[in-house]
Design a protein around this motif. Structure first.
Motif, PDB file in Angstrom:
ATOM      1  N   HIS A 244      47.297  15.957 -28.830  1.00  0.00           N
ATOM      2  CA  HIS A 244      47.256  16.279 -27.217  1.00  0.00           C
ATOM      3  C   HIS A 244      46.906  15.064 -26.726  1.00  0.00           C
ATOM      4  O   HIS A 244      46.153  14.209 -27.029  1.00  0.00           O
ATOM      5  CB  HIS A 244      46.346  17.349 -26.849  1.00  0.00           C
ATOM      6  CG  HIS A 244      44.957  17.143 -27.298  1.00  0.00           C
ATOM      7  ND1 HIS A 244      43.898  16.774 -26.423  1.00  0.00           N
ATOM      8  CD2 HIS A 244      44.384  17.147 -28.556  1.00  0.00           C
ATOM      9  CE1 HIS A 244      42.746  16.735 -26.871  1.00  0.00           C
ATOM     10  NE2 HIS A 244      42.971  16.853 -28.212  1.00  0.00           N
ATOM     11  N   VAL A 259      44.748  24.323 -27.009  1.00  0.00           N
ATOM     12  CA  VAL A 259      44.553  23.091 -25.987  1.00  0.00           C
ATOM     13  C   VAL A 259      44.524  23.701 -24.773  1.00  0.00           C
ATOM     14  O   VAL A 259      45.355  24.406 -24.326  1.00  0.00           O
ATOM     15  CB  VAL A 259      45.907  22.209 -26.439  1.00  0.00           C
ATOM     16  CG1 VAL A 259      45.643  21.032 -25.262  1.00  0.00           C
ATOM     17  CG2 VAL A 259      45.844  21.817 -27.916  1.00  0.00           C
ATOM     18  N   ALA A 262      45.932  19.984 -20.925  1.00  0.00           N
ATOM     19  CA  ALA A 262      46.349  18.357 -21.464  1.00  0.00           C
ATOM     20  C   ALA A 262      47.854  18.246 -20.594  1.00  0.00           C
ATOM     21  O   ALA A 262      48.178  18.972 -19.985  1.00  0.00           O
ATOM     22  CB  ALA A 262      46.994  18.825 -23.129  1.00  0.00           C
ATOM     23  N   VAL A 265      51.511  18.058 -25.392  1.00  0.00           N
ATOM     24  CA  VAL A 265      50.951  18.485 -26.512  1.00  0.00           C
ATOM     25  C   VAL A 265      52.289  18.529 -27.681  1.00  0.00           C
ATOM     26  O   VAL A 265      53.356  18.580 -27.227  1.00  0.00           O
ATOM     27  CB  VAL A 265      50.576  20.087 -26.485  1.00  0.00           C
ATOM     28  CG1 VAL A 265      50.297  20.223 -28.165  1.00  0.00           C
ATOM     29  CG2 VAL A 265      49.245  20.128 -25.907  1.00  0.00           C
TER      30      VAL A 265
END
Length: 776
Positions: A244, A259, A262, A265
């Motif tokens: 990420h 995640v 971000a 990814v």
């Protein structure tokens, strides 16, 4: 005819053959037409999800918004076989049956025919430990905050030229994109989630499966899934690693990776089992180290390099062939709408779909059959079930063979490597079946098989007995030689399998008391009628095998006594070609054909296609046409696909095109998968083969240009088709006639071209490897 230098008839002045780079560039102008695309997520795996594959690994992309589903497969994840809890016997008789086969033969000599149930009672047995292909499971990508339903901004697509599936949508002013591909060079599935606004990607990845035989753990950036199939103890493992940019990554105790916030990814996933294609145990090393190496090496390359390597590898195969049917509309309609509207009065849209469908078959073969994997099965490499239809296995009474019909002529010869290895792996168990069941040398396999060397029988009376399957399987090996011309391949790969299959039939053919010819007995015409001696398909397949073996023996300088034995046997062999009382090509040696029979198997036309016994313009071809007309245009998807090839070989392009249209209208799903029903991939491959047969044939060692061009395709061009004898052919046509033909020679040898551009109709010349010869 003239060379590109303008010297009329000066064949020696041929121009250099096009390089791969030039060929790829020439294909680039058709890229916009080669996409499947949709305005909504897939709600159904079979009908709507989009397939990606790298040979051993495959996945189905759904494009669902709040929880993306990637259902994935690995070819060797199979129940059954050695270690199966129900036991496994390779299909060989569990108890000796001395005299059983000869008793059936005597009954056939005495009575002429026997019911399938009666023969199955004597020669069949219940299947045990056969197994089935298994879904590996689903990778879920949960996206909190994503819209519950698609709106006008949603777009889901599969680009055939890059072999990349994409999903895109706009939510609250942010454009979100997903991209997925299956890389053959790196052996991984790759996914990427991006957004056009920073810190807008939040997701959780986790694994699910309909089985409970696994553990899923996560640590750092890695998810590890590991288990053993409860049925046979086969070990399996999958690993996923994630990268990420921006945001935070958390691994959960429940095997999840999350995640948050971000910019983008991306992840790689690899999977394998401890299966090995070695008789009799079919087990190799624990998959853990191999999976770890694969996923770590892929991650180290980085996303851009992985993608570039994947696209380069795929296009090196896919871009070899370009088909332009002229006047075809750009793909400005979603594919499901294009399919729904097919045949309703928009010829340009129809041509676009036909060209797309042709190339889709090539795409699917690349995706499901690459070096290092098992061959494409009944569903390629895609299966969401633990109990799929027909076990998603290898039916060898046509289906596996049909999967590879387009491989040579549609310029994908490399995809046959898994097929070759599979046939080689069948020989060891097949020798045991030949010895124990028939008391014969050589090797044999019956109606269907699995990755565990099942070469014997079961007890489904209309589909259990087909010892001709091994002979048919070898035909593709010989075709690979006929197209490519490698005597090294012939000597070390094709000929050993051919010779052993021939040895079985040299031992097993019997003299028919009716006329003294050699016949296969018992024989059965798939998948209907009674058992007889000398059914047409049986005779035609054995004739094909012995002919191929004899030709190969001559090329390789095999001993004269063996060649003489083959010649004597062919002289005595009933060829399986007979014209019946109503002008039909008989399906059985006795005239038993029913005019009202519309069964989907038209097995007695094997000699027309994929065989080469029947040549156009002969009385056998006329009789085949009578049979095919009586059988009708109905049938399941793969049956319609076979009929495209039949009609093309009969030089009736309009009827071949009608069959293509019927397959699209009634046997094709919205994601363009062929349906039996249910989904069977052989129909896709058979249709692609049929299109090639309409445009180019070479089964009789003549490069026959536009032998079955339909009126619906008056103008067009095709580049990159292959002909037997080591030639690649480009054709341009207008108003139903060829206007330019280029033959690129891969070998130095004589070639014969049949083309309307030639005053005499055809011409034979000595071609030089690496040169191109132009007819215009």
């Amino acid at each position: 005819m003239r060379s590109a230098l303008g010297a009329t008839g000066a064949l020696a002045l041929g121009v250099p053959a096009l390089t791969d780079a030039v060929a790829a560039a020439e294909a680039a102008d058709t890229s916009d037409d080669l996409r499947l695309w949709y305005r909504s997520p897939a709600a159904d795996w079979e009908r709507e999800a989009l397939p990606i594959g790298g040979g051993a690994l495959g996945a189905m992309v759904f494009g669902t918004l709040t929880s993306e589903r990637l259902q994935f497969n690995e070819k060797t994840l199979w129940t059954g076989g050695p270690g199966a809890r129900d036991g496994y016997d390779f299909g060989n008789w569990r108890e000796p049956r001395p005299g059983a086969l000869e008793a059936v033969r005597r009954d056939l000599d005495a009575h002429g025919r026997l019911t399938p149930d009666a023969v199955a009672a004597d020669l069949g047995q219940a299947r045990r430990g056969y197994g089935a292909h298994q879904t590996f499971g689903d990778l879920r990508v949960d996206v909190p905050g994503a819209p519950a339903a698609a709106d006008a901004t949603y777009h889901r697509a599969l680009d055939l030229r890059e072999a990349v599936a994409t999903v895109a949508y706009t939510h609250q002013g942010t454009r979100h994109s997903r991209e997925f591909f299956a890389s053959h060079p790196d052996g991984v599935l790759v996914g990427r989630l991006t957004a056009d606004r920073p810190a807008a990607v939040t997701c959780t990845l986790h694994y699910t499966s309909p089985r409970a035989d696994f553990t899923a753990t996560s640590q750092g950036d890695r998810i590890t899934v590991r288990g053993e199939l409860a049925d046979n103890g086969l070990k399996f493992e999958a690993q996923l690693r994630l990268v990420h940019r921006g945001g935070t990554l958390t691994s959960g105790a429940d095997g999840t990776l999350t995640v948050t916030g971000a910019d983008h990814v991306w992840f790689v996933l690899a999977a394998a089992t401890d299966y090995a294609d070695t008789f009799p145990h079919y087990r190799g090393d624990d998959p853990h180290e191999a999976v770890t190496r694969t996923v770590d090496a892929a991650l180290a390359r980085g996303h851009e390099e992985l993608r570039a390597r994947h696209v380069r590898d795929h296009r090196a195969l896919f871009d070899r062939v370009a088909l332009d049917l002229r006047h075809q509309a750009p793909a400005d309609l979603p594919t499901d709408e294009l399919l729904k509207q097919y045949g309703t009065g928009n010829p340009a849209a129809d041509r676009a779909l036909e060209a797309l469908f042709f190339q889709y078959g090539r795409y699917l073969l690349i995706a499901s059959s690459r070096t290092g994997s098992l061959p494409a099965n009944l569903q390629g490499v895609w299966n969401q079930s633990t109990a799929p239809p027909w076990s998603a296995d290898y039916h060898v009474n046509i289906n596996l063979q049909m999967n590879y019909w387009p491989a040579e002529a549609a310029n994908l010869a490399e995809t046959t490597a898994p097929y070759d290895r599979f046939v080689e792996a069948l020989r060891a168990p097949g020798r045991r079946t030949a010895r124990e069941m028939f008391g014969a040398p050589g090797w044999v396999v019956h109606n269907e098989t699995n990755p565990y060397g099942f070469t014997g029988v079961h007890d489904w009376s209309t589909a259990f007995w087909f010892p001709e399957a091994a002979a048919w399987l070898t035909a593709q090996l010989y075709e690979h030689y006929r197209f490519g011309g490698s005597t090294d391949y012939l000597r070390h790969t094709a000929y050993p399998a051919l010779k052993e299959a021939a040895a079985f039939w040299l031992d097993q053919l019997r003299t028919d008391p009716r006329d003294g010819t050699l016949v296969v007995t018992p024989s059965y015409s798939p998948e209907h009628g009674d058992f007889t001696a000398g059914a047409a398909m049986s005779q035609q397949i054995v004739h094909d095998l012995l002919t191929n073996t004899l030709e190969a023996a001559r090329v390789l300088g095999e001993p004269a006594d063996f060649r003489a034995l083959l010649e004597r046997t062919l002289d005595r062999l009933d060829p399986g070609l007979r014209v019946g009382s109503w002008g039909q090509l008989q399906e059985w040696k006795a005239d038993l054909d029913d005019r009202g029979d519309d069964h989907r198997h038209v097995s007695h036309l094997y000699a027309l296609h994929p065989g080469r016994q029947i040549e156009p313009g002969t009385r056998w071809a006329d009789a085949a046409k009578v049979s095919l007309t009586a059988r009708g245009d109905g049938g399941t998807g793969w049956s319609k696909a076979w009929k495209i090839n039949f009609w093309a070989r009969l030089r009736d392009g309009d009827h071949a095109h009608k069959m293509l249209g019927d397959q699209l209208k009634s046997s094709t799903l919205p994601n363009l998968w062929d349906t039996h029903p249910p989904f069977q991939i052989d129909g896709n491959f058979g249709a692609t083969s049929g299109v090639v047969e309409m445009l180019l044939q070479s089964q009789h060692d003549v490069i026959d240009v536009l032998p079955a061009l339909p009126a619906s395709w008056p103008d067009g061009s095709v580049r990159g088709l292959r002909a037997r004898g080591g030639a690649t052919v480009d054709i341009t046509w207008a108003s139903g006639r060829a206007t330019r033909v280029v033959v690129h020679a891969a070998r130095t040898r004589e070639l014969t071209v049949r083309c309307g551009l030639l005053a005499a109709g055809e011409r034979t010349f000595r071609a030089v490897a690496g040169r191109g010869y132009v007819f215009e």
